[in-house]
Motif scaffolding. Sequence first.
Motif, mmCIF file in Angstrom:
data_model
loop_
_atom_site.group_PDB
_atom_site.id
_atom_site.type_symbol
_atom_site.label_atom_id
_atom_site.label_comp_id
_atom_site.label_asym_id
_atom_site.label_seq_id
_atom_site.Cartn_x
_atom_site.Cartn_y
_atom_site.Cartn_z
ATOM 1 N N SER A 69 26.910 46.995 44.074
ATOM 2 C CA SER A 69 27.120 47.295 43.392
ATOM 3 C C SER A 69 25.840 47.361 42.142
ATOM 4 O O SER A 69 26.102 48.030 41.100
ATOM 5 N N PHE A 79 36.302 46.829 40.204
ATOM 6 C CA PHE A 79 37.419 46.403 41.392
ATOM 7 C C PHE A 79 37.058 44.492 41.942
ATOM 8 O O PHE A 79 35.560 44.536 42.356
ATOM 9 N N SER A 99 38.920 52.310 47.595
ATOM 10 C CA SER A 99 37.315 52.922 47.636
ATOM 11 C C SER A 99 37.257 54.069 47.993
ATOM 12 O O SER A 99 36.500 54.505 46.951
ATOM 13 N N ALA A 102 37.554 54.024 43.468
ATOM 14 C CA ALA A 102 36.735 53.602 42.904
ATOM 15 C C ALA A 102 35.156 54.597 43.138
ATOM 16 O O ALA A 102 34.216 54.843 42.179
ATOM 17 N N GLU A 107 32.232 53.320 40.759
ATOM 18 C CA GLU A 107 32.238 52.065 39.988
ATOM 19 C C GLU A 107 32.666 50.988 41.322
ATOM 20 O O GLU A 107 32.682 51.461 42.587
ATOM 21 N N ILE A 109 32.957 48.100 43.955
ATOM 22 C CA ILE A 109 33.960 46.773 44.652
ATOM 23 C C ILE A 109 33.669 46.000 44.976
ATOM 24 O O ILE A 109 32.429 46.020 45.678
#
Length: 258
Positions: A69, A79, A99, A102, A107, A109
């Motif tokens: 991230s 998420f 997945s 995202a 973005e 997870i």
Amino acid sequence: DAPLLLTGGDGLHPATAAEVRRLGARRAYLLGGSAALSDAVADGLRQAGVTEVVRVSGPDRAGTAAAVSGRLQATGHAFLALGWGDTPAQGWPDALAASALAGTLTEPILLTAASGLPEATRRALADEAVERVTIVGGTAAVPQAVEAELADMGIAVDRLAGPNRLATSLAAADAHVAAGAEPARVWLAQAGNWPDALAAGPAAARTGQVLLLVDGQHPDSYPDTYAWLDEHGLESARVLGGPDVVRPTILQRLNRSP
């Protein structure tokens, strides 16, 4: 815009090495610590022509998810999915269902335990100034107590969920279509295991297509999946895995779609 390749932890799998050479890859990211991917994997990548090996990892899976991230540009949204369960099958399906979505949104997870947010996840949410979290999965996976933790951090929460993993996959697919994915061309992966879906997520995102989890053994076990495909005018499907993973009867059912 890069493929996700799998390997054993003790060394680079020959098929993976061959694909790295075919791609002419010069940079590779190792996801996980040395207990997951040993230094022998890095050595194999260099032998395959990679000049820069970057390890992205944390002390556990939540820490590794947070490290991934941290390499993304913060958007204020993340998420959150269950990262641990009583059995291995409980700890991954919802994260993989989201997945491709995202990936399209670029973005992260992040992972949680049912008992509460791991410290690495809490730090990632704070460090990246996350204002809104979409929980993937129902309250049996991520309880309302976790929602309360997020609310205490000043984070708004919504959910993508259904009564089972296949329904949650459809909820994620609906959100992906709303984000611009093409619903008539899909990637289908077995819901009972993780490797094929894991590898397919980035590819589905890159092609702007939906990833769905299916029961690869019993074509009629969850008719809502086929109803969704029929409703969206299925034109083509990439089915991940061999006939033992996704039985030919599944393909026969798909070929009967309008």
